[in-house]
Design a protein around this motif. Structure first.
Motif, short mmCIF file in Angstrom:
data_model
loop_
_atom_site.label_atom_id
_atom_site.label_comp_id
_atom_site.label_asym_id
_atom_site.label_seq_id
_atom_site.Cartn_x
_atom_site.Cartn_y
_atom_site.Cartn_z
N GLY A 1 0.83 -1.21 0.00
CA GLY A 1 0.00 0.00 0.00
C GLY A 1 0.86 1.25 0.00
N PHE A 2 1.88 1.27 0.88
CA PHE A 2 2.79 2.41 0.97
C PHE A 2 3.53 2.61 -0.35
N TYR A 3 3.98 1.49 -0.93
CA TYR A 3 4.72 1.54 -2.20
C TYR A 3 3.82 2.11 -3.31
N ALA A 4 2.55 1.64 -3.35
CA ALA A 4 1.63 2.11 -4.39
C ALA A 4 1.36 3.60 -4.25
N VAL A 5 1.17 4.08 -3.00
CA VAL A 5 0.88 5.50 -2.77
C VAL A 5 2.07 6.36 -3.18
N THR A 6 3.29 5.98 -2.75
CA THR A 6 4.47 6.79 -3.08
C THR A 6 4.73 6.77 -4.59
N GLU A 7 4.54 5.60 -5.20
CA GLU A 7 4.74 5.49 -6.65
C GLU A 7 3.78 6.42 -7.40
N ASN A 8 2.54 6.45 -6.94
CA ASN A 8 1.52 7.30 -7.54
C ASN A 8 1.88 8.78 -7.39
N MET A 9 2.37 9.15 -6.17
CA MET A 9 2.74 10.54 -5.91
C MET A 9 3.92 10.97 -6.79
N ILE A 10 4.91 10.06 -6.91
CA ILE A 10 6.09 10.38 -7.74
C ILE A 10 5.66 10.58 -9.19
N GLU A 11 4.81 9.68 -9.66
CA GLU A 11 4.33 9.77 -11.05
C GLU A 11 3.60 11.09 -11.29
N LYS A 12 2.76 11.50 -10.32
CA LYS A 12 1.99 12.75 -10.46
C LYS A 12 2.93 13.95 -10.49
N SER A 13 3.92 13.96 -9.58
CA SER A 13 4.84 15.09 -9.54
C SER A 13 5.68 15.16 -10.81
#
Lengths: 169, 72
Positions: free
Chosen positions: A143-155
């Motif tokens: 879950g943590f990995y998915a959230v951070t990955e999503n945030m990095i992709e958005k930024s």
């Protein structure tokens, strides 16, 4: 006859033994069965454990065989075929269900009307607790990995957009 | 409804319906092996793809068996 009366008197004079332990005041009925929950729990955390085993094998034997790559390739094929929900199901939802089921099998919740209290007890069973630990940690990490990955992709997308705007100016 | 009975982490078929589901699972495992063998390049690829599918069908089988086995 005399012996009998004497015996009766002696018996009546005996003190009643007080039991060392008191009987349980409540009947503790678990929500789910512990052994069955452990059995299904192992099946539900099978895929994260399989992945860990493949990674461990790669690390220990230092081999160049593409075991992990093939594993991920197979996952990708399944993901594409089923609309992308397959990996989250295996690596997030299944471990979470395993943890939840095992937790419910260990929990006993009793409501005491007299004192207006909820009494929560947890049975200490190693394999159930172990499965709760594995299920929760896998779900948290993924879950943590998915959230951070999503945030990095958005930024990254935002940065690209800004660069594009600056380039137009 | 008693289709299966639990033996450690495995569920053994008990009734005719249970045996039917068990045979279906075995059939799928054989089919998955043949299909993986046709599409994969090496033996390790075949085995990994097959293990993946067997594990997946094992999870499904166990979930059904969980609900159709008696309370202990």
């Amino acid at each position: 006859m005399e012996n009998h009366e004497e015996f009766e008197k002696r018996m009546q004079g005996l003190k009643k033994p007080t039991p060392a332990t008191q009987h349980q005041a409540y009947l503790k009925v678990p929500i789910l069965n512990t052994r069955k929950s452990a059995a299904i729990g192992w099946w539900l955390v099978l895929f994260p454990l399989l992945l860990l085993a493949f990674l461990g094998m790669k690390e220990i034997f230092k081999s160049d065989n593409h075991v992990v790559d093939t594993f991920f390739d197979t996952l990708t094929v399944f993901d594409r075929a089923h609309g992308g929900w397959f990996s989250p199901l295996l690596f997030f939802l299944f471990p979470l269900i395993a943890a939840g089921m095992n937790l419910l099998s260990l929990l006993n919740i009793i409501y005491d009307r007299n004192t207006n209290e909820l009494i929560v007890t947890i049975k200490l069973r190693f394999w159930n607790l172990f499965l709760i630990g594995i299920g929760t940690s896998v779900a948290l990490i993924i879950g943590f990995y998915a959230v951070t990955e999503n945030m990095i992709e958005k930024s990254m997308q935002d940065m690209e957009r800004l660069r594009h705007i600056e380039h137009l100016k | 409804m008693k289709w299966f009975e639990r033996k450690t982490i495995f569920f053994k078929p008990y009734s005719l319906a249970g045996w039917g589901l068990f045979m279906l699972t075995l059939g799928y495992c054989t089919y998955a092996f043949i299909e993986a063998k046709e599409h994969a390049n090496s033996l390790s690829d075949v085995l990994i793809q097959w293990v993946f599918r067997v594990a997946l069908v094992g999870v499904m089988y166990s979930v059904i068996a969980y609900f159709t086995s008696p309370e202990e």
